[in-house]
Design an enzyme around this catalytic site. Structure first.
Site, PDB file in Angstrom:
ATOM      1  N   GLY A  13       0.753  -1.161   0.139  1.00 18.35           N
ATOM      2  CA  GLY A  13      -0.016  -0.051  -0.178  1.00 18.35           C
ATOM      3  C   GLY A  13       0.926   1.223   0.035  1.00 18.35           C
ATOM      4  N   ASP A  60      -2.093 -13.212   4.724  1.00 17.83           N
ATOM      5  CA  ASP A  60      -3.665 -12.553   4.998  1.00 17.83           C
ATOM      6  C   ASP A  60      -3.567 -12.316   6.454  1.00 17.83           C
ATOM      7  OD1 ASP A  60      -6.118 -11.857   5.226  1.00 17.83           O
ATOM      8  OD2 ASP A  60      -6.610 -12.488   3.174  1.00 17.83           O
ATOM      9  N   GLN A  85      -8.693  -3.285   4.659  1.00 16.79           N
ATOM     10  CA  GLN A  85      -9.557  -2.836   3.589  1.00 16.79           C
ATOM     11  C   GLN A  85      -9.725  -1.201   3.916  1.00 16.79           C
ATOM     12  OE1 GLN A  85     -11.497  -1.175   1.384  1.00 16.79           O
ATOM     13  NE2 GLN A  85     -12.965  -1.628   2.737  1.00 16.79           N
ATOM     14  N   SER A  86      -8.969  -0.376   2.952  1.00 11.35           N
ATOM     15  CA  SER A  86      -9.010   0.787   3.582  1.00 11.35           C
ATOM     16  C   SER A  86      -9.878   2.145   3.073  1.00 11.35           C
ATOM     17  CB  SER A  86      -7.574   1.485   3.401  1.00 11.35           C
ATOM     18  OG  SER A  86      -7.350   1.595   2.095  1.00 11.35           O
ATOM     19  N   THR A 127      -7.654   5.945  12.459  1.00 16.19           N
ATOM     20  CA  THR A 127      -8.017   7.031  11.412  1.00 16.19           C
ATOM     21  C   THR A 127      -9.021   7.878  11.877  1.00 16.19           C
ATOM     22  OG1 THR A 127      -9.607   7.112   9.444  1.00 16.19           O
ATOM     23  CG2 THR A 127      -9.682   5.295  10.593  1.00 16.19           C
ATOM     24  N   GLU A 129     -11.465   8.877  10.596  1.00 13.98           N
ATOM     25  CA  GLU A 129     -12.988   8.565  10.162  1.00 13.98           C
ATOM     26  C   GLU A 129     -13.503   8.008  11.639  1.00 13.98           C
ATOM     27  OE1 GLU A 129     -14.632   8.498   7.112  1.00 13.98           O
ATOM     28  OE2 GLU A 129     -13.208   9.491   6.186  1.00 13.98           O
ATOM     29  N   TYR A 151     -16.142   0.664   7.824  1.00 19.24           N
ATOM     30  CA  TYR A 151     -14.597   1.037   7.699  1.00 19.24           C
ATOM     31  C   TYR A 151     -14.223   1.498   9.177  1.00 19.24           C
ATOM     32  CZ  TYR A 151     -10.063   3.410   7.013  1.00 19.24           C
ATOM     33  OH  TYR A 151      -8.835   3.817   7.336  1.00 19.24           O
ATOM     34  N   LYS A 155     -12.265  -0.031  12.561  1.00 21.96           N
ATOM     35  CA  LYS A 155     -10.909   0.870  12.928  1.00 21.96           C
ATOM     36  C   LYS A 155     -11.324   1.393  14.373  1.00 21.96           C
ATOM     37  CE  LYS A 155      -8.051   0.834   9.388  1.00 21.96           C
ATOM     38  NZ  LYS A 155      -6.391   0.846   9.557  1.00 21.96           N
ATOM     39  N   HIS A 181      -3.842  11.306   4.406  1.00 18.48           N
ATOM     40  CA  HIS A 181      -2.804  11.708   3.527  1.00 18.48           C
ATOM     41  C   HIS A 181      -2.567  10.966   2.391  1.00 18.48           C
ATOM     42  CE1 HIS A 181      -2.495   8.448   6.659  1.00 18.48           C
ATOM     43  NE2 HIS A 181      -1.567   7.898   5.672  1.00 18.48           N
TER      44      HIS A 181
HETATM   45  P1  NDP Z   1      -3.574   1.108   1.256  1.00 17.91           P
HETATM   46  O1  NDP Z   1      -4.917   0.827   0.830  1.00 17.91           O
HETATM   47  O2  NDP Z   1      -3.062   1.651   0.182  1.00 17.91           O
HETATM   48  O3  NDP Z   1      -2.954  -0.235   1.709  1.00 17.91           O
HETATM   49  C1  NDP Z   1      -3.557  -1.072   2.509  1.00 17.91           C
HETATM   50  C2  NDP Z   1      -2.630  -2.434   2.290  1.00 17.91           C
HETATM   51  O4  NDP Z   1      -3.342  -3.474   2.966  1.00 17.91           O
HETATM   52  C3  NDP Z   1      -2.884  -2.975   0.811  1.00 17.91           C
HETATM   53  O5  NDP Z   1      -1.590  -3.250   0.248  1.00 17.91           O
HETATM   54  C4  NDP Z   1      -3.580  -4.348   0.765  1.00 17.91           C
HETATM   55  O6  NDP Z   1      -3.182  -5.224  -0.044  1.00 17.91           O
HETATM   56  C5  NDP Z   1      -3.353  -4.709   2.287  1.00 17.91           C
HETATM   57  N1  NDP Z   1      -4.324  -5.743   2.859  1.00 17.91           N
HETATM   58  C6  NDP Z   1      -5.667  -5.699   2.760  1.00 17.91           C
HETATM   59  N2  NDP Z   1      -6.338  -6.486   3.296  1.00 17.91           N
HETATM   60  C7  NDP Z   1      -5.332  -7.278   3.819  1.00 17.91           C
HETATM   61  C8  NDP Z   1      -5.337  -8.644   4.478  1.00 17.91           C
HETATM   62  N3  NDP Z   1      -6.605  -9.208   4.957  1.00 17.91           N
HETATM   63  N4  NDP Z   1      -4.061  -9.240   4.593  1.00 17.91           N
HETATM   64  C9  NDP Z   1      -2.997  -8.607   4.256  1.00 17.91           C
HETATM   65  N5  NDP Z   1      -2.874  -7.404   3.654  1.00 17.91           N
HETATM   66  C10 NDP Z   1      -4.038  -6.874   3.499  1.00 17.91           C
HETATM   67  O7  NDP Z   1      -3.740   2.032   2.472  1.00 17.91           O
HETATM   68  P2  NDP Z   1      -2.783   3.318   2.856  1.00 17.91           P
HETATM   69  O8  NDP Z   1      -1.246   2.699   2.470  1.00 17.91           O
HETATM   70  O9  NDP Z   1      -3.180   4.482   2.535  1.00 17.91           O
HETATM   71  O10 NDP Z   1      -3.125   3.110   4.616  1.00 17.91           O
HETATM   72  C11 NDP Z   1      -2.293   2.565   5.312  1.00 17.91           C
HETATM   73  C12 NDP Z   1      -3.242   2.236   6.704  1.00 17.91           C
HETATM   74  O11 NDP Z   1      -3.529   3.400   7.297  1.00 17.91           O
HETATM   75  C13 NDP Z   1      -4.442   1.516   6.356  1.00 17.91           C
HETATM   76  O12 NDP Z   1      -4.684   0.705   7.600  1.00 17.91           O
HETATM   77  C14 NDP Z   1      -5.559   2.415   6.395  1.00 17.91           C
HETATM   78  O13 NDP Z   1      -6.697   2.294   7.014  1.00 17.91           O
HETATM   79  C15 NDP Z   1      -4.862   3.551   7.325  1.00 17.91           C
HETATM   80  N6  NDP Z   1      -5.225   4.935   7.148  1.00 17.91           N
HETATM   81  C16 NDP Z   1      -4.950   5.735   6.175  1.00 17.91           C
HETATM   82  C17 NDP Z   1      -5.220   6.917   5.845  1.00 17.91           C
HETATM   83  C18 NDP Z   1      -4.898   7.651   4.508  1.00 17.91           C
HETATM   84  O14 NDP Z   1      -5.051   8.769   4.214  1.00 17.91           O
HETATM   85  N7  NDP Z   1      -4.216   7.204   3.614  1.00 17.91           N
HETATM   86  C19 NDP Z   1      -5.533   7.814   6.890  1.00 17.91           C
HETATM   87  C20 NDP Z   1      -6.039   7.186   8.025  1.00 17.91           C
HETATM   88  C21 NDP Z   1      -5.660   5.843   8.229  1.00 17.91           C
HETATM   89  P3  NDP Z   1      -3.830  -5.709  -1.443  1.00 17.91           P
HETATM   90  O15 NDP Z   1      -3.030  -4.938  -2.346  1.00 17.91           O
HETATM   91  O16 NDP Z   1      -3.866  -7.110  -1.348  1.00 17.91           O
HETATM   92  O17 NDP Z   1      -5.297  -5.086  -1.148  1.00 17.91           O
HETATM   93  P1  GDP Z   2     -12.099   9.088   2.899  1.00 17.61           P
HETATM   94  O1  GDP Z   2     -12.008  10.223   3.627  1.00 17.61           O
HETATM   95  O2  GDP Z   2     -11.339   7.919   3.610  1.00 17.61           O
HETATM   96  O3  GDP Z   2     -13.379   8.349   2.705  1.00 17.61           O
HETATM   97  O4  GDP Z   2     -11.448   9.499   1.595  1.00 17.61           O
HETATM   98  P2  GDP Z   2     -11.891   9.372   0.151  1.00 17.61           P
HETATM   99  O5  GDP Z   2     -10.627  10.032  -0.650  1.00 17.61           O
HETATM  100  O6  GDP Z   2     -12.329   8.102  -0.231  1.00 17.61           O
HETATM  101  O7  GDP Z   2     -12.781  10.580   0.076  1.00 17.61           O
HETATM  102  C1  GDP Z   2     -12.872  11.778   0.838  1.00 17.61           C
HETATM  103  C2  GDP Z   2     -14.093  12.521   0.541  1.00 17.61           C
HETATM  104  O8  GDP Z   2     -14.235  12.601  -0.761  1.00 17.61           O
HETATM  105  C3  GDP Z   2     -15.315  11.782   1.163  1.00 17.61           C
HETATM  106  O9  GDP Z   2     -16.073  12.669   1.755  1.00 17.61           O
HETATM  107  C4  GDP Z   2     -16.135  11.236  -0.014  1.00 17.61           C
HETATM  108  O10 GDP Z   2     -17.524  11.411  -0.127  1.00 17.61           O
HETATM  109  C5  GDP Z   2     -15.819  12.559  -1.210  1.00 17.61           C
HETATM  110  N1  GDP Z   2     -15.666  12.198  -2.525  1.00 17.61           N
HETATM  111  C6  GDP Z   2     -16.688  12.930  -3.416  1.00 17.61           C
HETATM  112  N2  GDP Z   2     -16.440  12.212  -4.588  1.00 17.61           N
HETATM  113  C7  GDP Z   2     -15.781  11.345  -4.725  1.00 17.61           C
HETATM  114  C8  GDP Z   2     -15.327  10.275  -5.276  1.00 17.61           C
HETATM  115  O11 GDP Z   2     -15.599  10.435  -6.675  1.00 17.61           O
HETATM  116  N3  GDP Z   2     -14.642   9.258  -4.959  1.00 17.61           N
HETATM  117  C9  GDP Z   2     -14.258   9.224  -3.417  1.00 17.61           C
HETATM  118  N4  GDP Z   2     -13.463   8.193  -3.156  1.00 17.61           N
HETATM  119  N5  GDP Z   2     -14.529  10.154  -2.818  1.00 17.61           N
HETATM  120  C10 GDP Z   2     -15.362  11.196  -3.267  1.00 17.61           C
END
Ligand code: NDP
Ligand code: GDP
Length: 342
Positions: A13, A60, A85-86, A127, A129, A151, A155, A181
């Site tokens: 990720g 997993d 599952q983010s 998060t 969220e 989600y 969390k 981020h």
């Molecule tokens: P990503 O979705 O980019 O990465 C999440 C990773 O988790 C993916 O590589 C996915 O693999 C893996 N994964 C999902 N399910 C499983 C499983 N059952 N077993 C093993 N691996 C699994 O997320 P980010 O890097 O953006 O975020 C990192 C963490 O921070 C997440 O937990 C997210 O919820 C949290 N977070 C992120 C924020 C953000 O703005 N980015 C904000 C706040 C919290 P695969 O490719 O196989 O799906």
């Molecule tokens: P989140 O804050 O983790 O849900 O991150 P997202 O980037 O998925 O969404 C941020 C905000 O953008 C949420 O309030 C969504 O409802 C809004 N949004 C509006 N249009 C879209 C869209 O087309 N895709 C996504 N992913 N979010 C959207």
């Protein structure tokens, strides 16, 4: 001196890739956990040019026996649990898979650490969220949680479980409550990346139109690389605690789009209201962005803005990249990518 060993879940990720890069610079040995999948998923590590420097294991995190195997194989010092599952939107469609990974996955690690070696430190990716419908101007570590999606509920379970294990078993287990981020490595389904990639394709004539959902949701958007350092700092403190990591400023989806069009130097105008609101190109009169109901959520988090004073004071951390800089980094990176035909 012996190298520290960090186990990073979610290595494929966005945050996993940046954290691996950061910890490699700090001379850690990195074990990265990844789920086996048919599609090729290491593009982020490849882009950072670090694939060969990481030991990848196929796990997993829902499967406790596989995690036990990894703990027997390596003498792990620090676990960074980033796997999840983010995507909020998908969590409404797949609430059970979301909860199994985001809640039970965390419990699996904490149970192993409690039973095998309580010196192993644990970081949980919590998060903003979790705050959901909070009714506050900004959110900090004392703000009540009111999760608004599967989600967020999954969390929140994980967050409280980490706190409970820390208090019950004296573990160095911490949660970083990170606000959104972003980066050029962000998943394409998230709104920031969807906008920068979509507009780059439209700008270069490879796509006609972009469809989005709620333009008025506001988020506190920071730059992912800045936030990674805070995760590591939380693991090095004497006393384990949870911290909010944010920029303290928030912007709407519409603000994000407007900032992108500025970077592209495109003359655009918003017309219409509600579901008929659209962004048009002033010169060509063509629609660039329109609203599609399918991107709205059953319950929306309207407004998030973090107060990171505790992290500033205790971790000596603050964000380095502001909103304008973040948009520019992402917009230019996607223009380059689309131009190369990737
Ligand atoms: P990503 O979705 O980019 O990465 C999440 C990773 O988790 C993916 O590589 C996915 O693999 C893996 N994964 C999902 N399910 C499983 C499983 N059952 N077993 C093993 N691996 C699994 O997320 P980010 O890097 O953006 O975020 C990192 C963490 O921070 C997440 O937990 C997210 O919820 C949290 N977070 C992120 C924020 C953000 O703005 N980015 C904000 C706040 C919290 P695969 O490719 O196989 O799906
Ligand atoms: P989140 O804050 O983790 O849900 O991150 P997202 O980037 O998925 O969404 C941020 C905000 O953008 C949420 O309030 C969504 O409802 C809004 N949004 C509006 N249009 C879209 C869209 O087309 N895709 C996504 N992913 N979010 C959207």
């Amino acid at each position: 001196m012996k190298k520290k060993i960090a186990l990073i879940t979610g290595i494929s990720g966005q945050d996993g890739a940046y954290l691996a890069k950061f910890l490699l610079k700090k001379n850690y040995k990195i074990i990265g956990l990844e789920r086996r999948s048919a599609r090729y998923s290491n593009w982020r590590l490849e882009r950072l040019n670090i694939t060969n420097k990481i030991t990848i294991e196929d796990v997993d995190i829902k499967e406790i026996n596989n995690i036990i195997r990894i703990f027997s194989k390596y003498k792990i010092d620090e676990v960074y649990n980033l796997a999840a599952q983010s995507f909020v939107h998908s969590s409404f469609k797949n609430p059970i898979e979301t909860s199994l990974t985001n809640s039970i996955g965390v419990l699996n690690f904490l149970e192993i650490i409690r039973n095998q070696n309580r010196k192993i430190k644990f970081y949980q990716a919590s998060t903003s969220e979790m705050f959901g419908e909070h009714g506050k101007k900004s959110q900090d570590e004392n703000t009540n949680f009111h999760p608004r999606s599967p989600y967020a509920t999954s969390k929140t379970f994980a967050h409280y479980t980490v706190q409970n294990y820390r208090e019950s078993y004296n573990l160095h287990a911490v949660s970083g409550i990170l606000f959104n981020h972003e980066s050029p490595l962000r998943g394409e389904e998230f709104i920031t990346r969807k906008i920068t990639l979509g507009l780059a394709k439209i700008y270069l004539g490879k796509q006609k139109i972009l469809k989005v959902g709620n333009l008025y949701a506001k988020r506190d958007w920071g730059y992912a690389e800045d936030y990674i350092e805070a995760m590591w700092k939380m693991m090095q403190t004497k006393k384990p605690k949870d911290y909010v990591i944010a920029t303290g400023k928030n912007y709407s989806v519409k603000n994000f789009i407007n900032e992108c069009t500025k970077v592209l130097n495109l003359e655009t105008k918003w017309i219409g209201k509600g579901l008929n609101e659209k962004l048009i190109n002033v010169k060509t009169k063509k629609n660039l962005i329109v609203i599609d109901k399918k991107f709205f959520r059953p319950a929306e988090v309207k407004n998030l803005k973090g107060n990171f004073n505790k992290a500033k004071k205790e971790l000596i951390w603050k964000p380095k990249t502001n909103f304008k800089q973040l948009v520019k980094i992402m917009m230019l990176a996607d223009l380059k990518l689309v131009n190369k035909g990737l």
